[in-house]
Enzyme design. Structure first.
Site, PDB file in Angstrom:
ATOM      1  N   SER A 151       0.845  -1.202   0.000  1.00  0.00           N
ATOM      2  CA  SER A 151       0.000   0.000   0.000  1.00  0.00           C
ATOM      3  C   SER A 151       0.881   1.253   0.000  1.00  0.00           C
ATOM      4  O   SER A 151       1.691   1.446   0.912  1.00  0.00           O
ATOM      5  CB  SER A 151      -0.897   0.022   1.235  1.00  0.00           C
ATOM      6  OG  SER A 151      -1.446   1.329   1.393  1.00  0.00           O
ATOM      7  N   HIS A 159      -1.320  -1.308  -4.158  1.00  0.00           N
ATOM      8  CA  HIS A 159      -2.571  -0.981  -3.469  1.00  0.00           C
ATOM      9  C   HIS A 159      -2.642   0.527  -3.235  1.00  0.00           C
ATOM     10  O   HIS A 159      -1.749   1.119  -2.619  1.00  0.00           O
ATOM     11  CB  HIS A 159      -2.597  -1.739  -2.131  1.00  0.00           C
ATOM     12  CG  HIS A 159      -3.878  -1.656  -1.380  1.00  0.00           C
ATOM     13  ND1 HIS A 159      -4.968  -2.470  -1.638  1.00  0.00           N
ATOM     14  CD2 HIS A 159      -4.257  -0.855  -0.343  1.00  0.00           C
ATOM     15  CE1 HIS A 159      -5.951  -2.179  -0.791  1.00  0.00           C
ATOM     16  NE2 HIS A 159      -5.548  -1.192   0.003  1.00  0.00           N
ATOM     17  N   ASP A 169      -4.844   3.475  -1.555  1.00  0.00           N
ATOM     18  CA  ASP A 169      -5.883   3.742  -0.561  1.00  0.00           C
ATOM     19  C   ASP A 169      -6.458   5.138  -0.737  1.00  0.00           C
ATOM     20  O   ASP A 169      -5.794   6.134  -0.436  1.00  0.00           O
ATOM     21  CB  ASP A 169      -5.292   3.612   0.844  1.00  0.00           C
ATOM     22  CG  ASP A 169      -5.110   2.158   1.246  1.00  0.00           C
ATOM     23  OD1 ASP A 169      -6.092   1.393   1.138  1.00  0.00           O
ATOM     24  OD2 ASP A 169      -3.999   1.794   1.665  1.00  0.00           O
ATOM     25  N   MET A 178      -9.034   7.935   0.393  1.00  0.00           N
ATOM     26  CA  MET A 178      -9.815   8.319   1.583  1.00  0.00           C
ATOM     27  C   MET A 178     -10.362   9.725   1.415  1.00  0.00           C
ATOM     28  O   MET A 178      -9.628  10.626   1.010  1.00  0.00           O
ATOM     29  CB  MET A 178      -8.917   8.283   2.816  1.00  0.00           C
ATOM     30  CG  MET A 178      -8.242   6.947   3.036  1.00  0.00           C
ATOM     31  SD  MET A 178      -7.158   7.031   4.464  1.00  0.00           S
ATOM     32  CE  MET A 178      -6.482   5.378   4.458  1.00  0.00           C
ATOM     33  N   HIS A 202      -8.492   0.906  -3.513  1.00  0.00           N
ATOM     34  CA  HIS A 202      -9.398   0.687  -2.376  1.00  0.00           C
ATOM     35  C   HIS A 202     -10.081   2.008  -2.037  1.00  0.00           C
ATOM     36  O   HIS A 202      -9.460   2.911  -1.487  1.00  0.00           O
ATOM     37  CB  HIS A 202      -8.549   0.161  -1.213  1.00  0.00           C
ATOM     38  CG  HIS A 202      -9.308  -0.039   0.066  1.00  0.00           C
ATOM     39  ND1 HIS A 202      -8.672  -0.245   1.267  1.00  0.00           N
ATOM     40  CD2 HIS A 202     -10.645  -0.073   0.348  1.00  0.00           C
ATOM     41  CE1 HIS A 202      -9.580  -0.406   2.215  1.00  0.00           C
ATOM     42  NE2 HIS A 202     -10.779  -0.293   1.693  1.00  0.00           N
ATOM     43  N   MET A 228     -12.266   4.305   0.075  1.00  0.00           N
ATOM     44  CA  MET A 228     -12.871   4.513   1.397  1.00  0.00           C
ATOM     45  C   MET A 228     -13.577   5.864   1.325  1.00  0.00           C
ATOM     46  O   MET A 228     -13.080   6.878   1.840  1.00  0.00           O
ATOM     47  CB  MET A 228     -11.776   4.480   2.475  1.00  0.00           C
ATOM     48  CG  MET A 228     -11.261   3.073   2.729  1.00  0.00           C
ATOM     49  SD  MET A 228      -9.665   3.044   3.544  1.00  0.00           S
ATOM     50  CE  MET A 228      -8.570   3.150   2.137  1.00  0.00           C
ATOM     51  N   MET A 263     -11.210  -6.343   5.979  1.00  0.00           N
ATOM     52  CA  MET A 263     -10.370  -5.365   6.672  1.00  0.00           C
ATOM     53  C   MET A 263      -9.947  -5.943   8.023  1.00  0.00           C
ATOM     54  O   MET A 263     -10.797  -6.363   8.818  1.00  0.00           O
ATOM     55  CB  MET A 263     -11.126  -4.052   6.896  1.00  0.00           C
ATOM     56  CG  MET A 263     -11.489  -3.272   5.628  1.00  0.00           C
ATOM     57  SD  MET A 263     -10.076  -2.826   4.618  1.00  0.00           S
ATOM     58  CE  MET A 263      -9.141  -1.798   5.739  1.00  0.00           C
ATOM     59  N   ASP A 280      -6.575  -6.790   4.468  1.00  0.00           N
ATOM     60  CA  ASP A 280      -5.986  -5.447   4.413  1.00  0.00           C
ATOM     61  C   ASP A 280      -5.865  -4.850   5.808  1.00  0.00           C
ATOM     62  O   ASP A 280      -6.879  -4.574   6.456  1.00  0.00           O
ATOM     63  CB  ASP A 280      -6.868  -4.561   3.520  1.00  0.00           C
ATOM     64  CG  ASP A 280      -6.267  -3.181   3.297  1.00  0.00           C
ATOM     65  OD1 ASP A 280      -5.136  -2.926   3.750  1.00  0.00           O
ATOM     66  OD2 ASP A 280      -6.952  -2.357   2.652  1.00  0.00           O
TER      67      ASP A 280
HETATM   68  C1  DX5 Z   1      -6.286   1.213   5.927  1.00  0.00           C
HETATM   69  C2  DX5 Z   1      -5.831   0.894   4.528  1.00  0.00           C
HETATM   70  C3  DX5 Z   1      -4.749  -0.137   4.451  1.00  0.00           C
HETATM   71  C4  DX5 Z   1      -3.492   0.295   5.125  1.00  0.00           C
HETATM   72  C5  DX5 Z   1      -2.512  -0.831   5.189  1.00  0.00           C
HETATM   73  O1  DX5 Z   1      -7.261   2.183   5.867  1.00  0.00           O
HETATM   74  O2  DX5 Z   1      -6.904   0.422   3.772  1.00  0.00           O
HETATM   75  O3  DX5 Z   1      -4.513  -0.496   3.105  1.00  0.00           O
HETATM   76  O4  DX5 Z   1      -2.873   1.361   4.476  1.00  0.00           O
HETATM   77  O5  DX5 Z   1      -1.409  -0.354   5.906  1.00  0.00           O
HETATM   78  P1  DX5 Z   1      -0.678  -1.245   6.980  1.00  0.00           P
HETATM   79  O6  DX5 Z   1      -0.168  -2.463   6.250  1.00  0.00           O
HETATM   80  O7  DX5 Z   1       0.401  -0.359   7.481  1.00  0.00           O
HETATM   81  O8  DX5 Z   1      -1.681  -1.615   8.020  1.00  0.00           O
HETATM   82 ZN    ZN Z   2      -6.464  -0.491   1.771  1.00  0.00          ZN
END
Ligand code: DX5
Ligand code: ZN
Length: 222
Positions: free
Chosen positions: A12, A37, A39, A41, A70, A72, A144, A182
């Site tokens: 990620s 990956h 993320d 947000m 991903h 969010m 998750m 994840d």
């Molecule tokens: C959390 C994310 C994950 C996160 C993973 O909101 O969806 O993908 O960044 O990071 P680590 O491996 O550090 O938990």
């Molecule tokens: Zn993620």
């Protein structure tokens, strides 16, 4: 474990050094990452803001491996086209963000209509029953193992029950679904995820928090 299938590792970029994003994602790819990956947000579905489609499009121009995006965000349906245009190869959204089964079906169909693989995620406190009836209509289930929002959190082992249940359903129904875990994945927790039936593992801080990405990716792969 999913028979005959290799475990894929998706670093990620949330934990990458954003000053050197191109160098970071290329280094992860060269170190054996199977996916990158991303993320996304929105500061609303989760209490953090990361990046949007422009950054995903920039990453797309740097690497050849598929992008695992991903979302969010509170309104994933409204962003399907933007992230497909940006180059997502897998686009995951949260079942709890779309009000459950009907929403899951509708958003997954929109993603697949764009020729992109659809993933459905749930936070640790949400049941997989929010989307299991729609399993034949999705490509990946995202369990998750931390609450969405931040990298570097501690793995919540209770979620492994969901991984086991999903793998069991997948086998019983003769489906070949990908199960991604994840959050909080490291050498130790990865073993437990694979044992429970996961075949795609996201690792952010564990990979980017060490100078030897290859070593960390290999340790996650097991
Ligand atoms: C959390 C994310 C994950 C996160 C993973 O909101 O969806 O993908 O960044 O990071 P680590 O491996 O550090 O938990
Ligand atoms: Zn993620």
């Amino acid at each position: 474990m999913k028979t005959g299938t290799e475990v894929r590792v998706a670093p990620s970029i949330l934990s990458a050094d954003f000053r050197y994003l191109e160098r970071e994602v290329k280094a992860a790819q060269d170190a054996g990452a199977d996916l990158i990956h991303c993320d996304v947000m929105d500061g609303c579905f989760v209490p953090n803001i990361s990046f949007g489609p422009m950054a995903v499009a920039a990453v797309k121009r740097c690497v050849a491996v598929p992008l695992d995006v991903h979302l969010m965000v509170v309104d994933p349906a409204g962003y399907v086209d933007a992230f497909c245009d940006a180059g997502a190869d897998i686009l995951s959204f949260h079942a709890e963000a779309v009000g459950g089964l009907d929403g899951v079906r509708a958003v997954a169909a929109r993603i697949r209509a764009r020729g992109v693989r659809a993933g459905v995620a749930v936070n640790p406190d949400k049941p997989i029953s929010l989307f299991t009836e729609a399993l034949p209509e999705i490509d990946m289930a995202v369990v998750m193992s931390v609450y969405a929002g931040f990298g570097g959190q501690k793995f919540i082992p209770d979620v492994l029950e969901k991984v086991r249940a999903l793998r069991q359903m997948s086998i019983e129904k003769g489906m070949d679904i990908d199960i991604e875990v994840d959050g909080g994945v490291n050498e130790e927790t990865a073993k437990a995820c694979i044992e429970a039936g996961a075949n795609v593992l996201v690792a952010g801080s564990y990979v980017f928090g060490n100078s030897d990405y290859r070593d960390r990716i290999q340790k996650v792969r097991g």
